[in-house]
Design a protein around this motif. Structure first.
Motif, PDB file in Angstrom:
ATOM      1  N   GLY A  32     -10.963  -1.276  -0.833  1.00 40.33           N
ATOM      2  CA  GLY A  32     -11.080   0.154  -0.594  1.00 40.33           C
ATOM      3  C   GLY A  32     -12.438   0.712  -0.998  1.00 40.33           C
ATOM      4  N   LYS A  33     -13.265  -0.111  -1.616  1.00 39.93           N
ATOM      5  CA  LYS A  33     -14.626   0.290  -1.996  1.00 39.93           C
ATOM      6  C   LYS A  33     -15.614  -0.705  -1.406  1.00 39.93           C
ATOM      7  N   TRP A  34     -16.817  -0.254  -1.215  1.00 47.16           N
ATOM      8  CA  TRP A  34     -17.902  -1.164  -0.885  1.00 47.16           C
ATOM      9  C   TRP A  34     -18.242  -1.926  -2.165  1.00 47.16           C
ATOM     10  N   THR A  35     -18.471  -3.204  -2.050  1.00 41.57           N
ATOM     11  CA  THR A  35     -18.778  -4.043  -3.208  1.00 41.57           C
ATOM     12  C   THR A  35     -20.079  -4.772  -2.961  1.00 41.57           C
ATOM     13  N   VAL A  36     -20.990  -4.660  -3.929  1.00 38.47           N
ATOM     14  CA  VAL A  36     -22.213  -5.451  -3.912  1.00 38.47           C
ATOM     15  C   VAL A  36     -22.025  -6.544  -4.955  1.00 38.47           C
ATOM     16  N   LEU A  37     -21.855  -7.755  -4.480  1.00 35.54           N
ATOM     17  CA  LEU A  37     -21.697  -8.917  -5.346  1.00 35.54           C
ATOM     18  C   LEU A  37     -23.001  -9.693  -5.311  1.00 35.54           C
ATOM     19  N   PHE A  38     -23.615  -9.860  -6.480  1.00 35.48           N
ATOM     20  CA  PHE A  38     -24.853 -10.630  -6.496  1.00 35.48           C
ATOM     21  C   PHE A  38     -24.760 -11.763  -7.507  1.00 35.48           C
ATOM     22  N   PHE A  39     -25.317 -12.889  -7.112  1.00 38.42           N
ATOM     23  CA  PHE A  39     -25.368 -14.083  -7.953  1.00 38.42           C
ATOM     24  C   PHE A  39     -26.785 -14.241  -8.488  1.00 38.42           C
ATOM     25  N   TYR A  40     -26.887 -14.700  -9.717  1.00 45.64           N
ATOM     26  CA  TYR A  40     -28.176 -14.995 -10.316  1.00 45.64           C
ATOM     27  C   TYR A  40     -28.059 -16.334 -11.039  1.00 45.64           C
ATOM     28  N   PRO A  41     -29.183 -17.036 -11.280  1.00 45.12           N
ATOM     29  CA  PRO A  41     -29.112 -18.400 -11.817  1.00 45.12           C
ATOM     30  C   PRO A  41     -28.492 -18.525 -13.213  1.00 45.12           C
ATOM     31  N   LEU A  42     -29.050 -17.859 -14.205  1.00 48.32           N
ATOM     32  CA  LEU A  42     -28.588 -18.064 -15.580  1.00 48.32           C
ATOM     33  C   LEU A  42     -28.922 -16.874 -16.472  1.00 48.32           C
ATOM     34  N   ASP A  43     -28.108 -16.684 -17.500  1.00 53.04           N
ATOM     35  CA  ASP A  43     -28.424 -15.733 -18.556  1.00 53.04           C
ATOM     36  C   ASP A  43     -29.659 -16.243 -19.326  1.00 53.04           C
ATOM     37  N   PHE A  44     -30.288 -15.361 -20.055  1.00 54.99           N
ATOM     38  CA  PHE A  44     -31.413 -15.687 -20.944  1.00 54.99           C
ATOM     39  C   PHE A  44     -32.583 -16.333 -20.198  1.00 54.99           C
ATOM     40  N   THR A  45     -32.871 -15.823 -19.017  1.00 58.99           N
ATOM     41  CA  THR A  45     -34.002 -16.330 -18.233  1.00 58.99           C
ATOM     42  C   THR A  45     -35.010 -15.198 -18.052  1.00 58.99           C
ATOM     43  N   PHE A  46     -36.015 -15.415 -17.220  1.00 63.24           N
ATOM     44  CA  PHE A  46     -37.132 -14.482 -17.131  1.00 63.24           C
ATOM     45  C   PHE A  46     -37.017 -13.472 -15.998  1.00 63.24           C
ATOM     46  N   HIS A  80     -22.563 -14.327 -21.493  1.00 60.01           N
ATOM     47  CA  HIS A  80     -22.806 -12.977 -20.970  1.00 60.01           C
ATOM     48  C   HIS A  80     -22.739 -11.945 -22.099  1.00 60.01           C
ATOM     49  N   LYS A  81     -21.702 -12.052 -22.902  1.00 54.44           N
ATOM     50  CA  LYS A  81     -21.473 -11.086 -23.976  1.00 54.44           C
ATOM     51  C   LYS A  81     -22.645 -11.067 -24.958  1.00 54.44           C
ATOM     52  N   ARG A  82     -23.120 -12.230 -25.317  1.00 48.47           N
ATOM     53  CA  ARG A  82     -24.239 -12.296 -26.260  1.00 48.47           C
ATOM     54  C   ARG A  82     -25.521 -11.768 -25.625  1.00 48.47           C
ATOM     55  N   TRP A  83     -25.769 -12.113 -24.373  1.00 46.26           N
ATOM     56  CA  TRP A  83     -26.976 -11.658 -23.682  1.00 46.26           C
ATOM     57  C   TRP A  83     -26.982 -10.139 -23.577  1.00 46.26           C
ATOM     58  N   LEU A  84     -25.833  -9.579 -23.235  1.00 44.22           N
ATOM     59  CA  LEU A  84     -25.737  -8.120 -23.164  1.00 44.22           C
ATOM     60  C   LEU A  84     -25.966  -7.496 -24.543  1.00 44.22           C
ATOM     61  N   ARG A  85     -25.336  -8.057 -25.552  1.00 46.87           N
ATOM     62  CA  ARG A  85     -25.458  -7.516 -26.912  1.00 46.87           C
ATOM     63  C   ARG A  85     -26.885  -7.628 -27.444  1.00 46.87           C
ATOM     64  N   ASP A  86     -27.513  -8.776 -27.244  1.00 43.11           N
ATOM     65  CA  ASP A  86     -28.820  -9.040 -27.858  1.00 43.11           C
ATOM     66  C   ASP A  86     -30.012  -8.556 -27.042  1.00 43.11           C
ATOM     67  N   ASP A  87     -29.871  -8.467 -25.719  1.00 45.49           N
ATOM     68  CA  ASP A  87     -31.048  -8.210 -24.879  1.00 45.49           C
ATOM     69  C   ASP A  87     -30.915  -7.048 -23.887  1.00 45.49           C
ATOM     70  N   LEU A  88     -29.826  -6.997 -23.164  1.00 46.30           N
ATOM     71  CA  LEU A  88     -29.738  -6.078 -22.026  1.00 46.30           C
ATOM     72  C   LEU A  88     -29.040  -4.756 -22.326  1.00 46.30           C
ATOM     73  N   GLY A  89     -28.097  -4.756 -23.229  1.00 38.18           N
ATOM     74  CA  GLY A  89     -27.286  -3.568 -23.455  1.00 38.18           C
ATOM     75  C   GLY A  89     -26.245  -3.432 -22.365  1.00 38.18           C
TER      76      GLY A  89
END
Length: 175
Positions: A32-46, A80-89
């Motif tokens: 019922g919604k438009w969804t943008v699904l994106f894949f990326y290689p790995l957490d903690f990258t550049f 994911h949880k650690r990357w969000l907590r430590d780097d991305l918010g």
């Protein structure tokens, strides 16, 4: 491999949401919604954090277009949880854990020799059919503004020439 106009491969897995909350998630949650699904290689990258934070920057624009953003990689929910907590918010959208690599494989973005997903972007309509897909090299990040432009073009139901932006005339002329 999925094709334009065909049903998106269904999935059910865990994802990390804002605040580090881990919940089960399925593509069908977004019917019922438009969804943008994106894949990326790995957490903690550049390159990856530049994409994830740019999608966060444009999140209000995607929301105005009745679209949700979902990110995915072959990392665990704990990574994911650690990357969000430590780097991305907080990002304002979930990050899927695809440890089995099944989702990446089903969407045709798994680089089996490296065991990671390449950069794949899928715009899925409210009926859960794929309306856009872009897959490219891991070295170059995608631009959330361009994904938003394509989404808005798809939603217009009109022919949209190169460089078209929301608010432009839908007239394509050839000389």
């Amino acid at each position: 491999m999925p094709m334009i106009g065909q049903p998106a491969p269904q999935f059910s897995t865990q994802a990390v949401f804002d605040g580090g909350e881990i919940k089960n998630i399925s593509l069908s949650d977004y019917k019922g919604k438009w969804t943008v699904l994106f894949f990326y290689p790995l957490d903690f990258t550049f390159v990856c954090p530049t994409e994830l934070t740019q999608f966060r920057e444009f999140l209000p624009d995607f929301a105005k277009a009745n679209a949700v953003i979902v990110g995915a990689s072959v990392d665990s929910v704990h990574s994911h949880k650690r990357w969000l907590r430590d780097d991305l918010g907080n990002l304002g959208y979930p990050l899927i854990a695809d440890l089995t690599k099944r989702i990446s494989k089903d969407f045709g973005v798994l680089l089996e020799d490296r065991g990671i997903a390449t950069r794949g972007t899928f715009i899925i309509d409210p009926d859960q059919n794929i309306q856009y897909m872009g897959i490219h090299n891991t070295a170059v990040g995608r631009d959330a503004k361009e994904v938003l432009r394509v989404l808005q073009g798809l939603q217009s139901g009109e022919l949209c020439g190169a460089g078209w932006k929301k608010g432009d005339q839908h007239v394509v002329t050839l000389k």
